[in-house]
Design an enzyme around this catalytic site. Sequence first.
Site, short mmCIF file in Angstrom:
data_model
loop_
_atom_site.label_atom_id
_atom_site.label_comp_id
_atom_site.label_asym_id
_atom_site.label_seq_id
_atom_site.Cartn_x
_atom_site.Cartn_y
_atom_site.Cartn_z
N ASN A 210 0.85 -1.04 -0.12
CA ASN A 210 -0.10 0.04 -0.14
C ASN A 210 0.81 1.21 0.05
O ASN A 210 2.11 1.21 0.00
CB ASN A 210 -0.89 -0.13 1.38
CG ASN A 210 -0.17 -0.13 2.66
OD1 ASN A 210 0.32 0.72 2.73
ND2 ASN A 210 -0.19 -1.39 3.30
N LYS A 289 8.81 -16.62 -11.30
CA LYS A 289 8.09 -15.56 -11.69
C LYS A 289 6.76 -16.00 -12.60
O LYS A 289 6.98 -16.86 -13.21
CB LYS A 289 9.02 -14.65 -12.37
CG LYS A 289 8.37 -13.22 -13.14
CD LYS A 289 9.09 -12.48 -13.73
CE LYS A 289 8.53 -11.42 -14.38
NZ LYS A 289 9.19 -10.73 -15.38
N PRO A 305 -2.63 -12.21 10.46
CA PRO A 305 -3.09 -11.76 12.14
C PRO A 305 -3.39 -10.28 12.26
O PRO A 305 -2.37 -9.49 11.49
CB PRO A 305 -1.90 -12.25 12.90
CG PRO A 305 -0.71 -12.10 11.72
CD PRO A 305 -1.31 -12.42 10.32
N ASP A 306 -4.32 -9.78 12.82
CA ASP A 306 -4.49 -8.43 13.23
C ASP A 306 -3.54 -8.23 14.61
O ASP A 306 -3.94 -8.42 15.43
CB ASP A 306 -5.65 -8.25 13.40
CG ASP A 306 -6.05 -6.60 13.65
OD1 ASP A 306 -5.40 -5.96 14.29
OD2 ASP A 306 -7.11 -6.36 13.07
N LYS A 337 -14.38 0.74 15.03
CA LYS A 337 -12.95 0.06 15.32
C LYS A 337 -12.59 0.04 16.77
O LYS A 337 -11.89 -1.00 17.37
CB LYS A 337 -11.94 0.66 14.39
CG LYS A 337 -10.99 -0.38 13.80
CD LYS A 337 -10.36 0.09 12.09
CE LYS A 337 -11.44 -0.06 11.20
NZ LYS A 337 -10.64 0.33 9.93
O1 C5P Z 1 -8.95 -2.79 10.61
P1 C5P Z 1 -8.05 -1.72 10.21
O2 C5P Z 1 -6.95 -2.29 9.11
O3 C5P Z 1 -8.65 -0.62 9.36
O4 C5P Z 1 -7.04 -1.10 11.39
C1 C5P Z 1 -6.21 -0.29 11.23
C2 C5P Z 1 -5.30 -0.27 12.49
O5 C5P Z 1 -5.01 -1.75 12.88
C3 C5P Z 1 -4.04 0.42 12.40
O6 C5P Z 1 -3.57 0.80 13.78
C4 C5P Z 1 -3.10 -0.69 12.06
O7 C5P Z 1 -1.74 -0.46 12.24
C5 C5P Z 1 -3.61 -2.07 12.75
N1 C5P Z 1 -3.49 -3.17 12.13
C6 C5P Z 1 -2.58 -4.30 12.46
N2 C5P Z 1 -2.56 -5.50 11.97
C7 C5P Z 1 -3.41 -5.85 10.92
C8 C5P Z 1 -4.31 -4.76 10.29
C9 C5P Z 1 -4.35 -3.45 10.84
O8 C5P Z 1 -2.18 -3.97 13.61
N3 C5P Z 1 -3.31 -6.70 10.38
#
Ligand code: C5P
Length: 400
Positions: A210, A289, A305-306, A337
């Site tokens: 991104n 490739k 993972p979040d 959120k």
């Molecule tokens: O859910 P969203 O991606 O919009 O949330 C954004 C927040 O979550 C940001 O603080 C980003 O750094 C964190 N984030 C994370 N791990 C992910 C996705 C988002 O820590 N996989």
Amino acid sequence: MTILNKKILLGVTGGIAAYKSADLVRKLRQAGAEVRVAMTEAATRLVTPLTFQALSGHQVMLDWEQPESDFAMDHIALARWADVILIAPATADFMAHLAHGFASDVLSTLCLATTAPLVVAPAMNQQMWQHPAVQANTAQLAARGVHLVGPSSGDQACGDVGEGRMVEPHELVVFLSTLFQSSNRLKGKTVLITAGPTQESIDPVRYLSNHSSGKMGYALAQAALDEGAEVIIVTGPSASRPPVSASVIHVTTAQQMYDAVMGEIATVDIFIAAAAVSDYRCEQVATQKIKKNSDQYHLILQRNPDILAAVANLENRPFVFGFAAETENILENARAKLRQKKLDMIAVNDVSNPKIGFLSDRNKLTILWKDGEKELQVSPKIMLAHDVMDVMLEQFNIEG
Ligand code: C5P
């Protein structure tokens, strides 16, 4: 945040950006500061001392001995007079002098003879800035507590494009204001900040990513350092340079960022997730490739993972502060959120506006917490980062 009535000694060295220092003097005085100027001999070949004399309202210090001048202070008195010494622009040569403690001209002598904080705004060709000798000198200055501001990146007077431009005068005014107001409120605290994008490989040459530049995370790291915190940055690939006084862990993928954060989190007091983490990675990374043999190509993506949610769910969790980049229903989405991820605070920015946000040096944020919110106006990211610290410290009892 103010520099009203502050005594600022501006040191001008011989970089082409010296022409901007004339404007800097005006801006500092407009903000209520008293300014005196000292110049190196090389600087006087670029801008005349008369310009600085007229703008500062004081004789410019050029040499130890100025018998013909009406200069009221000798260099020691001037060094004692200053609340801060700001070197802008600071050439590679002057930074080398500073790093090694030379007193070869009046300005380097002033820097040795003061107990005031020293702020240095490097300005040089991008290749020079990258040179290991310059980087080593910079690191040495930072280790000694010198505040380094910039350089920023962009077009250079020599025709190059890259990192090495002096930061703009208004940003230096902002930096000085924040320097005077920060009061070590995070001394003894450890702050962990994620920054930048992550990259998820598709094949050996391509990846998903991104537009995040890492600049907001790095500005937050600098603001936390200015408040006396120990700062760890876990950063994805970024063309910007993280603050020199932070410990930096470089990662590429979301999984690596997760692992690095979890490896550090036990000793962390404040976690700030400013990274733009890829939500998905390729289920399988092609070993060779991928060839364009068909009109369509399907990638199967797997959730990453979040990191933020995982930290917020830890039993012994630090203060948890997230970011949200939104393009619609900005505040509603951010508040959802905040709740869903169990955050203490969230900062939201509108990334649909190309003038601010991702790649820009400026940003606009709204900070939300359980029972309140505060809108911060468009400003340089470093200033915004200090405002964010202010809100965090005002709303929550986390001072050191
Ligand atoms: O859910 P969203 O991606 O919009 O949330 C954004 C927040 O979550 C940001 O603080 C980003 O750094 C964190 N984030 C994370 N791990 C992910 C996705 C988002 O820590 N996989």
